[in-house]
Design a protein around this motif. Structure first.
Motif, PDB file in Angstrom:
ATOM      1  N   LEU A 161      58.653  22.336  12.271  1.00  0.00           N
ATOM      2  CA  LEU A 161      58.943  23.694  12.708  1.00  0.00           C
ATOM      3  C   LEU A 161      58.410  24.690  11.692  1.00  0.00           C
ATOM      4  N   ASP A 162      57.858  25.779  12.173  1.00  0.00           N
ATOM      5  CA  ASP A 162      57.292  26.821  11.312  1.00  0.00           C
ATOM      6  C   ASP A 162      58.015  28.127  11.638  1.00  0.00           C
ATOM      7  N   ARG A 163      58.970  28.476  10.824  1.00  0.00           N
ATOM      8  CA  ARG A 163      59.742  29.705  11.047  1.00  0.00           C
ATOM      9  C   ARG A 163      59.431  30.710   9.954  1.00  0.00           C
ATOM     10  N   ARG A 164      59.158  31.929  10.385  1.00  0.00           N
ATOM     11  CA  ARG A 164      58.859  32.998   9.431  1.00  0.00           C
ATOM     12  C   ARG A 164      59.628  34.238   9.868  1.00  0.00           C
ATOM     13  N   GLY A 165      60.626  34.580   9.072  1.00  0.00           N
ATOM     14  CA  GLY A 165      61.438  35.727   9.427  1.00  0.00           C
ATOM     15  C   GLY A 165      62.324  35.434  10.622  1.00  0.00           C
ATOM     16  N   SER A 166      62.706  36.477  11.327  1.00  0.00           N
ATOM     17  CA  SER A 166      63.646  36.332  12.434  1.00  0.00           C
ATOM     18  C   SER A 166      62.971  36.195  13.784  1.00  0.00           C
ATOM     19  N   SER A 167      61.654  36.450  13.855  1.00  0.00           N
ATOM     20  CA  SER A 167      61.009  36.478  15.177  1.00  0.00           C
ATOM     21  C   SER A 167      59.901  35.436  15.355  1.00  0.00           C
ATOM     22  N   TYR A 168      59.339  34.909  14.274  1.00  0.00           N
ATOM     23  CA  TYR A 168      58.212  33.976  14.384  1.00  0.00           C
ATOM     24  C   TYR A 168      58.722  32.541  14.376  1.00  0.00           C
ATOM     25  N   SER A 169      58.375  31.786  15.404  1.00  0.00           N
ATOM     26  CA  SER A 169      58.728  30.372  15.470  1.00  0.00           C
ATOM     27  C   SER A 169      57.574  29.623  16.104  1.00  0.00           C
ATOM     28  N   GLY A 170      57.028  28.662  15.377  1.00  0.00           N
ATOM     29  CA  GLY A 170      55.899  27.903  15.881  1.00  0.00           C
ATOM     30  C   GLY A 170      55.895  26.506  15.294  1.00  0.00           C
ATOM     31  N   VAL A 171      54.703  25.927  15.201  1.00  0.00           N
ATOM     32  CA  VAL A 171      54.544  24.573  14.682  1.00  0.00           C
ATOM     33  C   VAL A 171      53.495  24.579  13.579  1.00  0.00           C
ATOM     34  N   ARG A 172      53.828  23.921  12.484  1.00  0.00           N
ATOM     35  CA  ARG A 172      52.876  23.714  11.394  1.00  0.00           C
ATOM     36  C   ARG A 172      52.509  22.231  11.370  1.00  0.00           C
ATOM     37  N   TRP A 173      51.223  21.951  11.537  1.00  0.00           N
ATOM     38  CA  TRP A 173      50.728  20.576  11.467  1.00  0.00           C
ATOM     39  C   TRP A 173      50.215  20.320  10.059  1.00  0.00           C
ATOM     40  N   THR A 174      50.757  19.313   9.404  1.00  0.00           N
ATOM     41  CA  THR A 174      50.258  18.932   8.082  1.00  0.00           C
ATOM     42  C   THR A 174      49.177  17.884   8.254  1.00  0.00           C
ATOM     43  N   SER A 175      47.982  18.185   7.739  1.00  0.00           N
ATOM     44  CA  SER A 175      46.834  17.284   7.859  1.00  0.00           C
ATOM     45  C   SER A 175      46.803  16.328   6.678  1.00  0.00           C
ATOM     46  N   MET A 176      46.697  15.023   6.967  1.00  0.00           N
ATOM     47  CA  MET A 176      46.690  13.998   5.935  1.00  0.00           C
ATOM     48  C   MET A 176      45.661  12.934   6.292  1.00  0.00           C
ATOM     49  N   GLU A 177      45.160  12.236   5.294  1.00  0.00           N
ATOM     50  CA  GLU A 177      44.277  11.110   5.560  1.00  0.00           C
ATOM     51  C   GLU A 177      45.045  10.002   6.276  1.00  0.00           C
ATOM     52  N   ALA A 178      44.406   9.395   7.259  1.00  0.00           N
ATOM     53  CA  ALA A 178      45.040   8.319   8.023  1.00  0.00           C
ATOM     54  C   ALA A 178      44.131   7.105   8.044  1.00  0.00           C
ATOM     55  N   GLY A 179      44.701   5.950   8.322  1.00  0.00           N
ATOM     56  CA  GLY A 179      43.920   4.730   8.401  1.00  0.00           C
ATOM     57  C   GLY A 179      42.942   4.765   9.563  1.00  0.00           C
ATOM     58  N   THR A 180      41.798   4.127   9.385  1.00  0.00           N
ATOM     59  CA  THR A 180      40.758   4.157  10.419  1.00  0.00           C
ATOM     60  C   THR A 180      40.904   3.030  11.438  1.00  0.00           C
ATOM     61  N   ALA A 181      41.716   2.035  11.151  1.00  0.00           N
ATOM     62  CA  ALA A 181      41.889   0.925  12.094  1.00  0.00           C
ATOM     63  C   ALA A 181      42.638   1.398  13.331  1.00  0.00           C
ATOM     64  N   ALA A 182      42.266   0.842  14.479  1.00  0.00           N
ATOM     65  CA  ALA A 182      42.975   1.164  15.714  1.00  0.00           C
ATOM     66  C   ALA A 182      44.338   0.473  15.700  1.00  0.00           C
ATOM     67  N   PRO A 183      45.410   1.183  16.021  1.00  0.00           N
ATOM     68  CA  PRO A 183      46.734   0.552  16.019  1.00  0.00           C
ATOM     69  C   PRO A 183      46.852  -0.497  17.112  1.00  0.00           C
ATOM     70  N   ASP A 184      47.699  -1.478  16.878  1.00  0.00           N
ATOM     71  CA  ASP A 184      47.938  -2.541  17.859  1.00  0.00           C
ATOM     72  C   ASP A 184      48.966  -2.039  18.862  1.00  0.00           C
ATOM     73  N   LEU A 185      48.488  -1.602  20.025  1.00  0.00           N
ATOM     74  CA  LEU A 185      49.353  -0.992  21.029  1.00  0.00           C
ATOM     75  C   LEU A 185      49.165  -1.671  22.380  1.00  0.00           C
ATOM     76  N   PRO A 186      50.198  -1.683  23.211  1.00  0.00           N
ATOM     77  CA  PRO A 186      50.059  -2.280  24.540  1.00  0.00           C
ATOM     78  C   PRO A 186      49.249  -1.385  25.464  1.00  0.00           C
ATOM     79  N   GLY A 187      48.573  -1.997  26.443  1.00  0.00           N
ATOM     80  CA  GLY A 187      47.926  -1.225  27.481  1.00  0.00           C
ATOM     81  C   GLY A 187      48.959  -0.674  28.443  1.00  0.00           C
ATOM     82  N   LEU A 188      48.527   0.198  29.341  1.00  0.00           N
ATOM     83  CA  LEU A 188      49.458   0.864  30.240  1.00  0.00           C
ATOM     84  C   LEU A 188      50.175  -0.131  31.154  1.00  0.00           C
ATOM     85  N   THR A 189      49.452  -1.111  31.686  1.00  0.00           N
ATOM     86  CA  THR A 189      50.067  -2.081  32.590  1.00  0.00           C
ATOM     87  C   THR A 189      51.151  -2.879  31.889  1.00  0.00           C
TER      88      THR A 189
END
Length: 264
Positions: A110-138
């Motif tokens: 959450l990104d809150r500034r003062g009494s009227s501003y409310s949004g989202v702050r995305w923190t950018s970080m290095e991530a692994g390059t391998a594809a995660p082991d995830l199930p297919g949709l079916t």
């Protein structure tokens, strides 16, 4: 940010629809801002509006956005390194931008500034390059169906005082144009089940009944998170299928890049 609709899921759905040519960058970011307010990306150097950040990544070769919905002991969608994993688990969600030779993790807060501003702050970080082991949709849909049956049987075995059932709204599935019909169906179901899991309580139950209920809900939560991730990744799989140029049910044909002068 709505507890049943992680903003990371919205970023992945609409970001991938933009990358596939089904929507423009402005439309995708507008959808995110309607969901959670203004969006900025924070790095060690500066803060950048999300629209500009995504446009810059597209120039660098951004090919996909992946969704992570981890929980303690279950790093769903994460492949490291530890700083990104820990931040994502703390937030309960994250997105990963896939680039040539590297990946960037994006963790919302959450990104809150003062009494009227409310949004989202995305923190950018290095991530692994391998594809995660995830199930297919079916597979994820089948596992979700089985988990629903098991949870229903377990919860029906728990005897407690009758009480009014919570009112569950028909939550939007959160997906964007271009997603397969099956993905929309699975995503809509996971949204409704997430609402059920959020309002579940333990009033009037014994300690033994609470243990049975908690195990059933824990297994269902795991299946819901996997099915939601699979649904949000379905458009990536569709882009690599022989039918990827066919108009998807309920979607639209990919637009040429020059139809979106901003961020195309």
């Amino acid at each position: 940010m709505h507890p049943d609709s992680p903003i990371s899921a919205t970023l992945v759905a609409w970001g991938n629809a933009w990358l596939a040519g089904h929507v423009g960058l402005d439309e995708a970011v507008d959808r995110l801002e309607r969901a959670a307010g203004p969006q900025v990306v924070s790095s060690e150097v500066t803060d950048t509006p999300l629209r500009r950040f995504l446009a810059d990544l597209r120039v660098e070769g951004l090919s996909a956005l992946r969704l992570a919905l981890p929980a303690a002991g279950d790093p769903l969608g994460l492949t490291g390194p530890p700083p990104f994993n820990m931040a994502a688990v703390d937030a309960g969600q994250a997105a990963t931008a896939v680039l040539p030779g590297r990946s960037l993790g994006l963790v919302p807060s959450l990104d809150r500034r003062g009494s009227s501003y409310s949004g989202v702050r995305w923190t950018s970080m290095e991530a692994g390059t391998a594809a995660p082991d995830l199930p297919g949709l079916t597979d994820a849909e089948h596992a979700l169906t089985m988990a629903m049956r098991s949870a229903t049987d377990a919860l029906l075995s728990v005897e407690g005082p009758a009480k009014a059932q919570p009112s569950i709204s028909t939550t939007d599935d959160g997906l964007a144009p271009g997603y397969p019909a099956r993905a929309h169906r699975v995503a809509a179901l996971t949204a409704r089940l997430a609402s059920v899991l959020r309002v579940a309580d333990e009033r009037g139950l014994t300690s033994g009944q609470i243990a049975v209920r908690d195990e059933a809900l824990r297994d269902l939560d795991r299946a819901v998170r996997r099915a939601r991730v699979a649904a949000h990744h379905a458009i990536i799989e569709a882009r690599h299928s022989p039918d990827s140029l066919r108009t998807p049910p309920g979607g639209s044909r990919p637009r040429p890049d020059n139809a979106h002068p901003r961020g195309a």
